[in-house]
Design an enzyme around this catalytic site. Sequence first.
Site, PDB file in Angstrom:
ATOM      1  N   PRO A 186       0.830  -1.214   0.000  1.00 46.21           N
ATOM      2  CA  PRO A 186       0.000   0.000   0.000  1.00 46.21           C
ATOM      3  C   PRO A 186       0.859   1.258   0.000  1.00 46.21           C
ATOM      4  O   PRO A 186       1.943   1.269   0.597  1.00 46.21           O
ATOM      5  CB  PRO A 186      -0.799  -0.097   1.311  1.00 46.21           C
ATOM      6  CG  PRO A 186      -0.090  -1.097   2.165  1.00 46.21           C
ATOM      7  CD  PRO A 186       0.710  -1.974   1.258  1.00 46.21           C
ATOM      8  N   ASP A 187       0.392   2.294  -0.710  1.00 45.93           N
ATOM      9  CA  ASP A 187       1.098   3.585  -0.620  1.00 45.93           C
ATOM     10  C   ASP A 187       0.499   4.366   0.542  1.00 45.93           C
ATOM     11  O   ASP A 187      -0.294   3.833   1.326  1.00 45.93           O
ATOM     12  CB  ASP A 187       1.060   4.351  -1.953  1.00 45.93           C
ATOM     13  CG  ASP A 187      -0.346   4.767  -2.359  1.00 45.93           C
ATOM     14  OD1 ASP A 187      -1.293   4.504  -1.599  1.00 45.93           O
ATOM     15  OD2 ASP A 187      -0.502   5.356  -3.447  1.00 45.93           O
ATOM     16  N   PHE A 188       0.882   5.617   0.662  1.00 48.47           N
ATOM     17  CA  PHE A 188       0.378   6.414   1.779  1.00 48.47           C
ATOM     18  C   PHE A 188      -0.891   7.172   1.415  1.00 48.47           C
ATOM     19  O   PHE A 188      -1.858   7.182   2.129  1.00 48.47           O
ATOM     20  CB  PHE A 188       1.441   7.423   2.232  1.00 48.47           C
ATOM     21  CG  PHE A 188       2.495   6.817   3.130  1.00 48.47           C
ATOM     22  CD1 PHE A 188       2.348   5.552   3.652  1.00 48.47           C
ATOM     23  CD2 PHE A 188       3.633   7.552   3.467  1.00 48.47           C
ATOM     24  CE1 PHE A 188       3.307   5.003   4.484  1.00 48.47           C
ATOM     25  CE2 PHE A 188       4.602   7.019   4.292  1.00 48.47           C
ATOM     26  CZ  PHE A 188       4.448   5.733   4.811  1.00 48.47           C
ATOM     27  N   ARG A 189      -0.863   7.840   0.230  1.00 44.05           N
ATOM     28  CA  ARG A 189      -1.893   8.852  -0.018  1.00 44.05           C
ATOM     29  C   ARG A 189      -2.996   8.460  -0.990  1.00 44.05           C
ATOM     30  O   ARG A 189      -3.918   9.225  -1.199  1.00 44.05           O
ATOM     31  CB  ARG A 189      -1.221  10.165  -0.467  1.00 44.05           C
ATOM     32  CG  ARG A 189      -0.469  10.790   0.684  1.00 44.05           C
ATOM     33  CD  ARG A 189       0.293  12.026   0.282  1.00 44.05           C
ATOM     34  NE  ARG A 189       1.065  12.508   1.401  1.00 44.05           N
ATOM     35  CZ  ARG A 189       2.227  12.006   1.784  1.00 44.05           C
ATOM     36  NH1 ARG A 189       2.752  10.990   1.128  1.00 44.05           N
ATOM     37  NH2 ARG A 189       2.859  12.492   2.821  1.00 44.05           N
ATOM     38  N   ASP A 213      11.475  -0.524  -0.315  1.00 45.59           N
ATOM     39  CA  ASP A 213      11.158  -1.937  -0.488  1.00 45.59           C
ATOM     40  C   ASP A 213      12.181  -2.744  -1.282  1.00 45.59           C
ATOM     41  O   ASP A 213      12.078  -3.969  -1.370  1.00 45.59           O
ATOM     42  CB  ASP A 213       9.761  -2.083  -1.138  1.00 45.59           C
ATOM     43  CG  ASP A 213       9.629  -1.291  -2.449  1.00 45.59           C
ATOM     44  OD1 ASP A 213      10.624  -1.163  -3.185  1.00 45.59           O
ATOM     45  OD2 ASP A 213       8.514  -0.801  -2.733  1.00 45.59           O
ATOM     46  N   HIS A 267      15.155   7.355   1.272  1.00 40.16           N
ATOM     47  CA  HIS A 267      14.533   7.156   2.586  1.00 40.16           C
ATOM     48  C   HIS A 267      15.011   5.882   3.272  1.00 40.16           C
ATOM     49  O   HIS A 267      14.306   5.317   4.103  1.00 40.16           O
ATOM     50  CB  HIS A 267      13.002   7.149   2.444  1.00 40.16           C
ATOM     51  CG  HIS A 267      12.453   8.482   2.025  1.00 40.16           C
ATOM     52  ND1 HIS A 267      11.183   8.671   1.549  1.00 40.16           N
ATOM     53  CD2 HIS A 267      13.025   9.721   2.017  1.00 40.16           C
ATOM     54  CE1 HIS A 267      10.986   9.952   1.255  1.00 40.16           C
ATOM     55  NE2 HIS A 267      12.102  10.606   1.522  1.00 40.16           N
ATOM     56  N   CYS A 275      20.263  -0.407  15.831  1.00 40.53           N
ATOM     57  CA  CYS A 275      20.029  -0.218  17.267  1.00 40.53           C
ATOM     58  C   CYS A 275      20.222   1.258  17.581  1.00 40.53           C
ATOM     59  O   CYS A 275      21.270   1.841  17.269  1.00 40.53           O
ATOM     60  CB  CYS A 275      21.003  -1.063  18.088  1.00 40.53           C
ATOM     61  SG  CYS A 275      20.903  -0.637  19.849  1.00 40.53           S
ATOM     62  N   ASN A 304      11.185   4.904  -2.127  1.00 38.70           N
ATOM     63  CA  ASN A 304      10.720   3.628  -1.589  1.00 38.70           C
ATOM     64  C   ASN A 304      11.807   2.935  -0.785  1.00 38.70           C
ATOM     65  O   ASN A 304      12.998   3.140  -1.016  1.00 38.70           O
ATOM     66  CB  ASN A 304      10.246   2.716  -2.726  1.00 38.70           C
ATOM     67  CG  ASN A 304       9.034   3.301  -3.417  1.00 38.70           C
ATOM     68  OD1 ASN A 304       8.404   4.210  -2.884  1.00 38.70           O
ATOM     69  ND2 ASN A 304       8.724   2.808  -4.594  1.00 38.70           N
TER      70      ASN A 304
HETATM   71  P1  NAD Z   1       2.468   8.729  -1.837  1.00 40.54           P
HETATM   72  O1  NAD Z   1       1.710   7.629  -1.154  1.00 40.54           O
HETATM   73  O2  NAD Z   1       2.452  10.082  -1.258  1.00 40.54           O
HETATM   74  O3  NAD Z   1       1.925   8.868  -3.332  1.00 40.54           O
HETATM   75  C1  NAD Z   1       1.769   7.772  -4.171  1.00 40.54           C
HETATM   76  C2  NAD Z   1       1.238   8.304  -5.483  1.00 40.54           C
HETATM   77  O4  NAD Z   1       1.257   7.231  -6.405  1.00 40.54           O
HETATM   78  C3  NAD Z   1      -0.206   8.816  -5.395  1.00 40.54           C
HETATM   79  O5  NAD Z   1      -0.276  10.089  -6.001  1.00 40.54           O
HETATM   80  C4  NAD Z   1      -1.018   7.783  -6.199  1.00 40.54           C
HETATM   81  O6  NAD Z   1      -2.027   8.374  -6.971  1.00 40.54           O
HETATM   82  C5  NAD Z   1       0.038   7.203  -7.103  1.00 40.54           C
HETATM   83  N1  NAD Z   1      -0.162   5.797  -7.446  1.00 40.54           N
HETATM   84  C6  NAD Z   1      -0.542   4.777  -6.650  1.00 40.54           C
HETATM   85  N2  NAD Z   1      -0.495   3.614  -7.331  1.00 40.54           N
HETATM   86  C7  NAD Z   1      -0.112   3.929  -8.596  1.00 40.54           C
HETATM   87  C8  NAD Z   1       0.113   3.180  -9.768  1.00 40.54           C
HETATM   88  N3  NAD Z   1      -0.032   1.862  -9.800  1.00 40.54           N
HETATM   89  N4  NAD Z   1       0.524   3.815 -10.883  1.00 40.54           N
HETATM   90  C9  NAD Z   1       0.688   5.175 -10.891  1.00 40.54           C
HETATM   91  N5  NAD Z   1       0.497   5.950  -9.794  1.00 40.54           N
HETATM   92  C10 NAD Z   1       0.105   5.317  -8.668  1.00 40.54           C
HETATM   93  O7  NAD Z   1       3.914   8.177  -2.077  1.00 40.54           O
HETATM   94  P2  NAD Z   1       5.303   8.960  -2.165  1.00 40.54           P
HETATM   95  O8  NAD Z   1       5.176  10.146  -3.034  1.00 40.54           O
HETATM   96  O9  NAD Z   1       6.327   7.924  -2.462  1.00 40.54           O
HETATM   97  O10 NAD Z   1       5.569   9.499  -0.679  1.00 40.54           O
HETATM   98  C11 NAD Z   1       5.251   8.701   0.421  1.00 40.54           C
HETATM   99  C12 NAD Z   1       6.359   8.267   1.334  1.00 40.54           C
HETATM  100  O11 NAD Z   1       6.004   6.959   1.740  1.00 40.54           O
HETATM  101  C13 NAD Z   1       7.690   8.118   0.748  1.00 40.54           C
HETATM  102  O12 NAD Z   1       8.508   8.736   1.636  1.00 40.54           O
HETATM  103  C14 NAD Z   1       8.009   6.611   0.755  1.00 40.54           C
HETATM  104  O13 NAD Z   1       9.272   6.430   1.347  1.00 40.54           O
HETATM  105  C15 NAD Z   1       7.052   6.025   1.706  1.00 40.54           C
HETATM  106  N6  NAD Z   1       6.428   4.736   1.324  1.00 40.54           N
HETATM  107  C16 NAD Z   1       7.163   3.789   0.690  1.00 40.54           C
HETATM  108  C17 NAD Z   1       6.569   2.600   0.297  1.00 40.54           C
HETATM  109  C18 NAD Z   1       7.412   1.556  -0.400  1.00 40.54           C
HETATM  110  O14 NAD Z   1       8.627   1.494  -0.155  1.00 40.54           O
HETATM  111  N7  NAD Z   1       6.825   0.756  -1.299  1.00 40.54           N
HETATM  112  C19 NAD Z   1       5.206   2.382   0.534  1.00 40.54           C
HETATM  113  C20 NAD Z   1       4.478   3.383   1.215  1.00 40.54           C
HETATM  114  C21 NAD Z   1       5.095   4.571   1.591  1.00 40.54           C
END
Ligand code: NAD
Length: 255
Positions: free
Chosen positions: A35-38, A105, A120, A128, A103
């Site tokens: 899952p993403d954040f937003r 991951d 990040h 630790c 990311n």
């Molecule tokens: P964010 O969650 O703020 O934004 C993600 C964006 O991606 C959204 O605008 C969404 O509309 C878009 N999106 C989602 N799925 C998509 C797809 N399949 N194709 C195209 N667009 C898609 O993420 P961010 O800008 O990376 O910032 C969030 C923070 O969260 C970062 O600092 C990151 O380190 C961290 N994070 C990382 C992971 C990971 O490592 N996979 C996961 C969650 C959050």
Amino acid sequence: MSLEEGMRRAAQLLSSSHYAVALTGAGVSTESGIPDFRSPGGLWSRYDPSEFATLSSFLEDPSRFYRAASEFLSVFTAEPNEGHRALARLEEMGILKAVITQNVDGLHQAAGSKRVVELHGNLRECRCLSCGRLFPIEVLAEKIVQRGEIPPLCGECGGLLKPNVVFFGEALPGEALREAFELVRRCDLLLVAGSSLAVSPANFLPPMAVEAGAELLIVNEEPTPMDAFASVVIRGKTGKVLPELVERVGKLSRD
Ligand code: NAD
């Protein structure tokens, strides 16, 4: 601009670039099940970031973080998707010089990308907070999952273990940030993929690239604050759009 026109122009921009760099966010990994954040339904809709993802809240109550983080366990079994593979392929073709990612991951590396700048941190290791020792993340996972040790503690000194990722309120790893700035200053095309561009300082990079004269190409499902400054914006899933761009770029180079 129609989708077809956007795809055509994006492929042209990529194939005529001399030093293209990608900036990726959580959106490139949602199609791998993380899952993403937003996005609607993302982690932000269920957790208040100020309650679990800041350094101060972690130190105040690490157990709260580790309970929420259990939602994130898919990270350890996730596989790269077609979007990650397309970026690796663009590097192999000599077009993309590096991927700067927010990311944690490790999926770009798993897909074959060679030069990956992790802004990040990463989830391969934990640290630790007392003695500073680094351990493989499996040490932390075993403590939480097998032994129910929440919060997990350092086997050497009893200090608190923290995944080696950057929390809100923490400084970014200096070396990664320096490398990212250098890449962005040098690039003639910045491809932003799967990022809301809401997180600083990563979201300083696109304006920096534009100011330095680079073209900006954005592939994201939702609008971003930088859309107005982009040469091309493609609204779609990175797992579908990026492979199609690779195909078009390949065709342009054969024509
Ligand atoms: P964010 O969650 O703020 O934004 C993600 C964006 O991606 C959204 O605008 C969404 O509309 C878009 N999106 C989602 N799925 C998509 C797809 N399949 N194709 C195209 N667009 C898609 O993420 P961010 O800008 O990376 O910032 C969030 C923070 O969260 C970062 O600092 C990151 O380190 C961290 N994070 C990382 C992971 C990971 O490592 N996979 C996961 C969650 C959050």
